[in-house]
Design a protein around this motif. Structure first.
Motif, PDB file in Angstrom:
ATOM      1  N   LYS A  34       0.888  -1.123  -0.090  1.00 37.47           N
ATOM      2  CA  LYS A  34       0.081   0.121  -0.071  1.00 37.47           C
ATOM      3  C   LYS A  34       0.857   1.485   0.021  1.00 37.47           C
ATOM      4  O   LYS A  34       0.505   2.246  -0.721  1.00 37.47           O
ATOM      5  CB  LYS A  34      -0.945   0.008   1.136  1.00 37.47           C
ATOM      6  CG  LYS A  34      -2.006  -0.671   0.957  1.00 37.47           C
ATOM      7  CD  LYS A  34      -2.985  -0.719   2.396  1.00 37.47           C
ATOM      8  CE  LYS A  34      -4.152  -1.216   2.152  1.00 37.47           C
ATOM      9  NZ  LYS A  34      -5.053  -1.152   3.544  1.00 37.47           N
ATOM     10  N   ALA A  76      -3.442  -0.759  -7.436  1.00 40.95           N
ATOM     11  CA  ALA A  76      -3.595   0.375  -6.560  1.00 40.95           C
ATOM     12  C   ALA A  76      -5.081   0.365  -6.466  1.00 40.95           C
ATOM     13  O   ALA A  76      -5.410   0.413  -5.366  1.00 40.95           O
ATOM     14  CB  ALA A  76      -3.275   1.700  -7.317  1.00 40.95           C
ATOM     15  N   LEU A  77      -6.125   0.199  -7.236  1.00 41.32           N
ATOM     16  CA  LEU A  77      -7.564  -0.078  -7.142  1.00 41.32           C
ATOM     17  C   LEU A  77      -7.713  -1.185  -6.112  1.00 41.32           C
ATOM     18  O   LEU A  77      -8.689  -1.002  -5.437  1.00 41.32           O
ATOM     19  CB  LEU A  77      -8.239  -0.130  -8.613  1.00 41.32           C
ATOM     20  CG  LEU A  77      -8.162   0.962  -9.356  1.00 41.32           C
ATOM     21  CD1 LEU A  77      -8.826   0.765 -10.774  1.00 41.32           C
ATOM     22  CD2 LEU A  77      -8.955   2.104  -8.801  1.00 41.32           C
ATOM     23  N   TYR A  87      -7.019  -0.198  -2.731  1.00 43.87           N
ATOM     24  CA  TYR A  87      -7.908   1.065  -2.351  1.00 43.87           C
ATOM     25  C   TYR A  87      -9.446   0.531  -2.018  1.00 43.87           C
ATOM     26  O   TYR A  87      -9.994   1.148  -1.023  1.00 43.87           O
ATOM     27  CB  TYR A  87      -8.070   2.217  -3.612  1.00 43.87           C
ATOM     28  CG  TYR A  87      -9.092   3.466  -3.166  1.00 43.87           C
ATOM     29  CD1 TYR A  87      -8.840   4.188  -2.222  1.00 43.87           C
ATOM     30  CD2 TYR A  87     -10.541   3.359  -3.644  1.00 43.87           C
ATOM     31  CE1 TYR A  87      -9.324   5.440  -2.009  1.00 43.87           C
ATOM     32  CE2 TYR A  87     -11.211   4.373  -3.539  1.00 43.87           C
ATOM     33  CZ  TYR A  87     -10.834   5.409  -2.706  1.00 43.87           C
ATOM     34  OH  TYR A  87     -11.428   6.592  -2.214  1.00 43.87           O
TER      35      TYR A  87
END
Length: 63
Positions: free
Chosen positions: A22, A55-56, A59
């Motif tokens: 992260k 990254a998604l 998230y």
């Protein structure tokens, strides 16, 4: 003889790896985006897409 794996240790190791991921995914995405804009090769575009999807996933807590 099989050794029994400790689930607590295994989960904390995965949690640590997830936290590190992260922290580093956004700088990787930005760097790869700049690199793709300056020198767009098919490998760079594919790598950027993988980084954006990762990254998604971080998230939205898909991982």
């Amino acid at each position: 003889m099989k050794r029994k794996m400790n689930q607590q240790t295994f989960q904390s190791w995965i949690r640590t790896a997830k936290d590190i991921g992260k922290q580093f995914i956004i700088p990787f995405v930005v760097f790869q985006a700049v690199r793709t804009i300056l020198l767009p090769t098919s490998f760079d575009v594919l790598l950027l897409a993988i980084f954006i999807l990762l990254a998604l996933a971080f998230y939205f807590d898909w991982i």
